[in-house]
Design a protein around this motif. Structure first.
Motif, PDB file in Angstrom:
ATOM      1  N   SER A  30       0.941  -1.281   0.091  1.00  0.00           N
ATOM      2  CA  SER A  30      -0.013   0.215  -0.188  1.00  0.00           C
ATOM      3  C   SER A  30       0.849   1.368   0.091  1.00  0.00           C
ATOM      4  O   SER A  30       0.518   2.394  -0.614  1.00  0.00           O
ATOM      5  N   PHE A  31       2.161   1.274   0.621  1.00  0.00           N
ATOM      6  CA  PHE A  31       2.651   2.374   0.879  1.00  0.00           C
ATOM      7  C   PHE A  31       4.120   2.436   0.423  1.00  0.00           C
ATOM      8  O   PHE A  31       4.849   3.338   0.716  1.00  0.00           O
ATOM      9  N   SER A  32       4.411   1.757  -0.562  1.00  0.00           N
ATOM     10  CA  SER A  32       5.708   1.649  -0.824  1.00  0.00           C
ATOM     11  C   SER A  32       6.126   2.698  -1.666  1.00  0.00           C
ATOM     12  O   SER A  32       7.404   3.353  -1.793  1.00  0.00           O
ATOM     13  N   LYS A  33       5.149   3.208  -2.534  1.00  0.00           N
ATOM     14  CA  LYS A  33       5.656   4.474  -3.371  1.00  0.00           C
ATOM     15  C   LYS A  33       4.906   5.739  -2.838  1.00  0.00           C
ATOM     16  O   LYS A  33       5.196   6.954  -3.186  1.00  0.00           O
ATOM     17  N   ASP A  34       4.674   5.792  -1.694  1.00  0.00           N
ATOM     18  CA  ASP A  34       4.128   7.195  -1.033  1.00  0.00           C
ATOM     19  C   ASP A  34       5.006   7.751  -0.508  1.00  0.00           C
ATOM     20  O   ASP A  34       6.305   7.311  -0.116  1.00  0.00           O
ATOM     21  N   THR A  35       5.103   9.156  -0.493  1.00  0.00           N
ATOM     22  CA  THR A  35       5.948  10.119  -0.103  1.00  0.00           C
ATOM     23  C   THR A  35       5.507  10.787   0.981  1.00  0.00           C
ATOM     24  O   THR A  35       6.554  11.937   1.799  1.00  0.00           O
ATOM     25  N   PHE A  36       4.649  10.413   1.961  1.00  0.00           N
ATOM     26  CA  PHE A  36       4.233  11.029   3.391  1.00  0.00           C
ATOM     27  C   PHE A  36       4.819  10.294   4.257  1.00  0.00           C
ATOM     28  O   PHE A  36       4.563   9.271   4.682  1.00  0.00           O
ATOM     29  N   PHE A  37       6.167  10.928   4.721  1.00  0.00           N
ATOM     30  CA  PHE A  37       6.706  10.028   5.516  1.00  0.00           C
ATOM     31  C   PHE A  37       6.085  10.226   7.167  1.00  0.00           C
ATOM     32  O   PHE A  37       6.473   9.149   7.744  1.00  0.00           O
ATOM     33  N   LYS A  38       5.659  10.968   7.330  1.00  0.00           N
ATOM     34  CA  LYS A  38       4.952  10.931   8.738  1.00  0.00           C
ATOM     35  C   LYS A  38       3.765   9.700   8.902  1.00  0.00           C
ATOM     36  O   LYS A  38       3.858   9.240   9.755  1.00  0.00           O
ATOM     37  N   LEU A  39       3.094   9.647   7.679  1.00  0.00           N
ATOM     38  CA  LEU A  39       2.042   8.720   7.653  1.00  0.00           C
ATOM     39  C   LEU A  39       2.738   7.395   7.515  1.00  0.00           C
ATOM     40  O   LEU A  39       2.169   6.738   8.464  1.00  0.00           O
ATOM     41  N   ARG A  40       3.676   6.974   6.900  1.00  0.00           N
ATOM     42  CA  ARG A  40       4.316   5.851   6.850  1.00  0.00           C
ATOM     43  C   ARG A  40       4.901   5.709   8.036  1.00  0.00           C
ATOM     44  O   ARG A  40       4.839   4.276   8.609  1.00  0.00           O
ATOM     45  N   ARG A  41       5.683   6.497   8.825  1.00  0.00           N
ATOM     46  CA  ARG A  41       6.265   6.014  10.290  1.00  0.00           C
ATOM     47  C   ARG A  41       5.278   5.722  11.122  1.00  0.00           C
ATOM     48  O   ARG A  41       5.072   4.870  11.965  1.00  0.00           O
ATOM     49  N   MET A  42       3.803   6.335  10.988  1.00  0.00           N
ATOM     50  CA  MET A  42       2.649   6.383  11.931  1.00  0.00           C
ATOM     51  C   MET A  42       2.389   4.970  11.656  1.00  0.00           C
ATOM     52  O   MET A  42       1.766   4.080  12.598  1.00  0.00           O
ATOM     53  N   MET A  43       2.029   4.596  10.379  1.00  0.00           N
ATOM     54  CA  MET A  43       1.457   3.355   9.942  1.00  0.00           C
ATOM     55  C   MET A  43       2.229   2.088  10.531  1.00  0.00           C
ATOM     56  O   MET A  43       2.054   1.232  10.833  1.00  0.00           O
ATOM     57  N   LEU A  44       3.468   2.136  10.278  1.00  0.00           N
ATOM     58  CA  LEU A  44       4.840   1.168  10.862  1.00  0.00           C
ATOM     59  C   LEU A  44       4.585   1.072  12.405  1.00  0.00           C
ATOM     60  O   LEU A  44       4.591   0.000  12.967  1.00  0.00           O
ATOM     61  N   LEU A  45       4.594   2.105  13.163  1.00  0.00           N
ATOM     62  CA  LEU A  45       4.120   1.968  14.406  1.00  0.00           C
ATOM     63  C   LEU A  45       3.003   1.420  14.948  1.00  0.00           C
ATOM     64  O   LEU A  45       2.852   0.600  15.883  1.00  0.00           O
TER      65      LEU A  45
END
Length: 64
Positions: A30-45
């Motif tokens: 879902s998020f491999s090509k996404d550039t929203f780093f804060k969203l990606r970090r939040m999703m990983l947590l």
């Protein structure tokens, strides 16, 4: 008594690892090509928290 604790811990580790693998695969798809780093970090947590909490949820109680 010791065997029961080992079985419970083994079950917890098994469920934790399976949920972590499934949720991380969903994250990568879902998020491999996404550039929203804060969203990606939040999703990983959030994936880590959900994987830790998932083994404690008793789903058969919900189906009654």
């Amino acid at each position: 008594m010791r065997n029961h604790k080992l079985n419970t811990y083994g079950t917890f580790c098994n469920l934790f690892n399976k949920s972590l693998i499934v949720l991380y695969a969903f994250y990568k798809l879902s998020f491999s090509k996404d550039t929203f780093f804060k969203l990606r970090r939040m999703m990983l947590l959030l994936i880590c928290v959900i994987s830790f909490v998932y083994p404690f949820i008793d789903f058969p109680v919900w189906t009654d």
